[in-house]
Design an enzyme around this catalytic site. Structure first.
Site, short mmCIF file in Angstrom:
data_model
loop_
_atom_site.label_atom_id
_atom_site.label_comp_id
_atom_site.label_asym_id
_atom_site.label_seq_id
_atom_site.Cartn_x
_atom_site.Cartn_y
_atom_site.Cartn_z
N ARG A 61 0.84 -1.21 0.00
CA ARG A 61 0.00 0.00 0.00
C ARG A 61 0.87 1.25 0.00
O ARG A 61 1.31 1.73 1.05
CB ARG A 61 -0.90 0.00 1.23
N ARG A 102 1.21 -6.78 -9.47
CA ARG A 102 1.64 -6.18 -8.19
C ARG A 102 1.84 -7.21 -7.08
O ARG A 102 2.34 -6.87 -6.01
CB ARG A 102 0.66 -5.08 -7.74
N HIS A 156 -0.11 3.15 -10.46
CA HIS A 156 -1.09 3.60 -9.44
C HIS A 156 -0.36 4.40 -8.35
O HIS A 156 -0.28 3.99 -7.18
CB HIS A 156 -1.72 2.33 -8.87
N ASP A 214 -12.80 9.14 -6.35
CA ASP A 214 -12.32 8.04 -7.19
C ASP A 214 -12.76 8.35 -8.61
O ASP A 214 -13.90 8.09 -8.99
CB ASP A 214 -12.92 6.72 -6.68
N GLU A 243 -2.81 8.72 -10.93
CA GLU A 243 -2.32 7.54 -11.63
C GLU A 243 -2.35 7.77 -13.14
O GLU A 243 -3.32 8.32 -13.66
CB GLU A 243 -3.21 6.34 -11.29
#
Ligand code: TA6
Length: 282
Positions: free
Chosen positions: A59, A85, A154, A198, A256
């Protein structure tokens, strides 16, 4: 100068330092964890609660979303943002100059990836650490059929406080608001964040994060990445995300560079597609 350390079991971190900058890169995830231009503050945010354990996403820093961004479009049980990832990448090369270090890492299809996504691919990430951080993600298709992917770098940026930050360069663009049912909206002026955010901005070019708390500006440019995602989970949601934790949401913003949702990339057999992003902290 470069150094390798297995800082956590199964997680090898490559630390690089030159006269212009330093960075940490995890081979697990193909993940840039830290980027610090010489004499300046850390550019990337890393959650103090991030888990460093193979199988779990990290994270913070720069997760690579591949071969899909967000939920898997056809297999909802697959984890969001694909498997790059949470895969072990391999080191291809490191080359060092006084003010720039270039690292190339790779993730190739294997039995394990084919079990989750039945295609052959080679994903290469070139990371250039210097006055700027340059990243080029190249997807190659060695198979017989076209492959279709969505991707994103990201990136989590370290900020003084979310209330003092705005994102410039998105004025006048349409965006898909993904808080609740997806709706298309128009951006007017700079983006400031005071609730869960978002969004996928369509067709952005250069973007700047302006942090009035620290006085820092971070410029983000890109090629082959038509979308800019802006994400902050805000207070309520942060309580449900174990590796973010209360209060910490104020210290990051994700901006991102990607090709996501409907902007799917088709890679014909025996060809490759490159996407890049450059970060410059002022
Ligand atoms: O890029 C924004 C986003 O897709 C959000 O929807 C959000 O949930 C986030 O990424 C983080 O996803 P993750 O799977 O890392 O928790």
């Amino acid at each position: 100068m470069i150094a390798f350390n297995e800082t956590y079991p199964g997680i090898t971190i490559l630390s690089v330092e030159n006269k212009a900058a330093s960075a940490d890169i995890s081979l697990y995830g193909g993940h840039v964890l830290s980027y610090k231009p010489a004499g300046k503050d850390e550019v990337l945010f890393m959650s103090p609660k991030s888990v460093f354990e193979p199988g779990k996403p990290i994270r913070g820093g720069i997760p690579v979303c591949f071969p899909w961004f967000g939920p898997n479009p056809s297999v909802p049980t697959e984890p969001p943002h694909g498997f790059a990832r949470t895969s072990q990448w391999t080191l291809v090369s490191v080359s060092e100059k006084k003010k720039e270090t270039t690292i190339i890492i790779e993730l190739a299809s294997s039995e394990a990836t084919r079990a989750r996504w039945p295609f052959d691919f080679t994903l290469t990430l070139e990371i250039r650490v210097g006055k700027t951080l340059d990243m080029t993600l190249t997807t190659s298709n060695p198979g017989k059929d076209p492959i279709v992917v969505t991707t994103a770098l990201h990136t989590y940026y370290a900020i003084s406080d979310i209330a003092r930050v705005s994102v410039l360069g998105l004025n006048g663009l349409k965006y898909i608001d993904r808080v609740g049912p997806a709706t298309v909206k128009d951006q007017t002026g700079p983006v400031s964040i005071s609730a869960e955010t978002d969004r996928v901005y369509l067709g952005a070019e250069d973007v700047t994060i302006r942090d009035e708390g620290s006085g820092r500006k971070v410029l983000i440019s890109r090629t082959g990445n038509p979308d800019t995602v802006v994400w902050n989970c805000w207070e309520e949601k942060s309580k449900t995300i174990g590796d973010i934790g209360e209060g910490v949401y104020r210290s990051y913003v994700c901006v991102e560079a990607g090709s996501v949702l409907d902007n799917k990339i088709t890679i014909a057999p025996d060809t490759s597609v490159s996407q890049s992003m450059t970060i410059k902290a002022k």
